[in-house]
Scaffold this motif. Structure first.
Motif, PDB file in Angstrom:
ATOM      1  N   SER A  60       0.826  -1.223   0.000  1.00  0.00           N
ATOM      2  CA  SER A  60       0.000   0.000   0.000  1.00  0.00           C
ATOM      3  C   SER A  60       0.855   1.265   0.000  1.00  0.00           C
ATOM      4  CB  SER A  60      -0.905   0.025   1.237  1.00  0.00           C
ATOM      5  OG  SER A  60      -1.706  -1.118   1.246  1.00  0.00           O
ATOM      6  N   PHE A  89      -2.521 -10.134   5.008  1.00  0.00           N
ATOM      7  CA  PHE A  89      -2.094 -10.540   3.659  1.00  0.00           C
ATOM      8  C   PHE A  89      -1.685  -9.311   2.886  1.00  0.00           C
ATOM      9  CE2 PHE A  89      -4.851 -13.832   5.225  1.00  0.00           C
ATOM     10  CZ  PHE A  89      -4.194 -14.988   4.852  1.00  0.00           C
ATOM     11  N   SER A  90      -0.801  -9.507   1.909  1.00  0.00           N
ATOM     12  CA  SER A  90      -0.358  -8.364   1.101  1.00  0.00           C
ATOM     13  C   SER A  90      -1.035  -8.370  -0.263  1.00  0.00           C
ATOM     14  CB  SER A  90       1.155  -8.395   0.907  1.00  0.00           C
ATOM     15  OG  SER A  90       1.507  -7.311   0.058  1.00  0.00           O
ATOM     16  N   GLY A  91      -1.383  -7.175  -0.696  1.00  0.00           N
ATOM     17  CA  GLY A  91      -1.948  -6.994  -2.028  1.00  0.00           C
ATOM     18  C   GLY A  91      -0.982  -7.374  -3.138  1.00  0.00           C
ATOM     19  N   LYS A  96      -7.439  -8.445  -2.104  1.00  0.00           N
ATOM     20  CA  LYS A  96      -8.069  -8.449  -0.780  1.00  0.00           C
ATOM     21  C   LYS A  96      -9.574  -8.185  -0.826  1.00  0.00           C
ATOM     22  CE  LYS A  96      -4.094  -6.674   1.357  1.00  0.00           C
ATOM     23  NZ  LYS A  96      -3.421  -5.983   2.472  1.00  0.00           N
TER      24      LYS A  96
HETATM   25  C1  LIG Z   1      -5.214  -4.264  13.286  1.00  0.00           C
HETATM   26  C2  LIG Z   1      -4.014  -3.962  12.427  1.00  0.00           C
HETATM   27  C3  LIG Z   1      -3.484  -2.674  12.391  1.00  0.00           C
HETATM   28  C4  LIG Z   1      -2.388  -2.370  11.563  1.00  0.00           C
HETATM   29  N1  LIG Z   1      -1.899  -1.093  11.546  1.00  0.00           N
HETATM   30  C5  LIG Z   1      -0.894  -0.777  10.688  1.00  0.00           C
HETATM   31  C6  LIG Z   1      -0.437   0.581  10.574  1.00  0.00           C
HETATM   32  O1  LIG Z   1      -0.927   1.493  11.253  1.00  0.00           O
HETATM   33  N2  LIG Z   1       0.556   0.841   9.679  1.00  0.00           N
HETATM   34  C7  LIG Z   1       1.131  -0.147   8.915  1.00  0.00           C
HETATM   35  O2  LIG Z   1       2.043   0.141   8.113  1.00  0.00           O
HETATM   36  N3  LIG Z   1       0.721  -1.442   9.007  1.00  0.00           N
HETATM   37  C8  LIG Z   1      -0.286  -1.762   9.855  1.00  0.00           C
HETATM   38  N4  LIG Z   1      -0.728  -3.056   9.943  1.00  0.00           N
HETATM   39  C9  LIG Z   1      -0.095  -4.090   9.106  1.00  0.00           C
HETATM   40  C10 LIG Z   1      -0.645  -4.106   7.673  1.00  0.00           C
HETATM   41  O3  LIG Z   1      -2.049  -3.965   7.658  1.00  0.00           O
HETATM   42  C11 LIG Z   1      -0.248  -5.432   6.984  1.00  0.00           C
HETATM   43  O4  LIG Z   1       1.154  -5.549   6.954  1.00  0.00           O
HETATM   44  C12 LIG Z   1      -0.852  -5.618   5.609  1.00  0.00           C
HETATM   45  O5  LIG Z   1      -0.781  -6.997   5.278  1.00  0.00           O
HETATM   46  C13 LIG Z   1      -0.150  -4.798   4.528  1.00  0.00           C
HETATM   47  O6  LIG Z   1      -0.800  -5.022   3.314  1.00  0.00           O
HETATM   48  P1  LIG Z   1      -0.229  -4.538   1.890  1.00  0.00           P
HETATM   49  O7  LIG Z   1       1.134  -5.170   1.708  1.00  0.00           O
HETATM   50  O8  LIG Z   1      -1.248  -5.043   0.920  1.00  0.00           O
HETATM   51  O9  LIG Z   1      -0.149  -3.037   1.924  1.00  0.00           O
HETATM   52  C14 LIG Z   1      -1.801  -3.386  10.777  1.00  0.00           C
HETATM   53  C15 LIG Z   1      -2.313  -4.696  10.833  1.00  0.00           C
HETATM   54  C16 LIG Z   1      -3.413  -4.976  11.655  1.00  0.00           C
HETATM   55  C17 LIG Z   1      -3.967  -6.367  11.698  1.00  0.00           C
END
Ligand SMILES: Cc1cc2nc3c(=O)[nH]c(=O)nc-3n(C[C@H](O)[C@H](O)[C@H](O)COP(=O)(O)O)c2cc1C
Length: 187
Positions: A60, A89-91, A96
């Protein structure tokens, strides 16, 4: 009362529990993604600004940096499972919206979609970003905001907690929500 010290790397947990939001973003060629975020905050009334802290290793981060737009979607506690999917999970590897069975809706002012199942949406354009340690803090100007009518008292600009149960993260995979009672203080 005895106070005990906390590992500095865990000190942020002293600022939890925190409400979780689902940030939607998209690539230049229109591929949508969702990330769960607990580190979000209002920043300014006028102009209306909000901030989100995203680690550069997240997919993201790349999308928000590329298109400079995101939507803050507010889930209720009912969406805990879907939120965890978006946070685990990662996009890069999965779609998602499909995996969490969430529905994208066209936003009014930005390209990333709204999440239909969420109760409120803040459409944002990135106006600045700041490197903060192992995260990047994106500041978004709110271009449009919407909420489910019955959940929000518009005269008082407050959620009705009898209808809306926010999803609040204690830490890791442990969540809570609010009870209906509130208290009003006069000083
Ligand atoms: C409840 C919760 C809160 C989260 N808060 C954050 C955050 O504030 N910042 C961040 O970078 N990742 C945060 N994460 C981790 C990301 O959501 C996670 O690494 C996600 O899989 C990234 O997806 P992406 O690679 O598709 O962007 C959080 C995860 C959870 C479960």
């Amino acid at each position: 009362m005895v106070k005990v010290s906390v590992r500095l790397s865990s000190s942020y947990r002293l600022l939890h529990p925190r409400p979780v939001v689902l940030i939607t973003c998209c690539s230049k060629d229109g591929k949508n993604n969702i990330i769960a975020v607990a580190w979000s905050t209002p920043l300014s009334f006028n102009p209306p600004l909000v901030g989100i802290s995203i680690a550069p290793k997240r997919y993201s981060y790349k999308l928000i940096k590329e298109t400079k737009e995101f939507v803050v979607n507010v889930p209720s506690a009912k969406l805990a499972k879907e939120t965890l999917i978006c946070g685990k999970f990662s996009g890069r590897n999965v779609e998602k919206f499909k995996m969490a069975n969430l529905t994208p809706l066209q936003a009014k002012k930005v390209k990333p979609p709204l999440i239909k199942e969420c109760v409120a949406h803040l459409e944002c354009k990135v106006v600045s970003s700041l490197d903060v340690g192992d995260h990047v803090f994106f500041v978004g100007k709110v271009l449009n905001a919407e909420v489910e009518e019955e959940l929000f008292n518009r005269e008082e600009s407050k959620y009705r907690l009898s209808y809306f149960k926010p999803l609040i993260q204690l830490g890791g995979e442990e969540f809570t929500t609010t009870k209906e009672e509130t208290f009003i203080l006069k000083v």
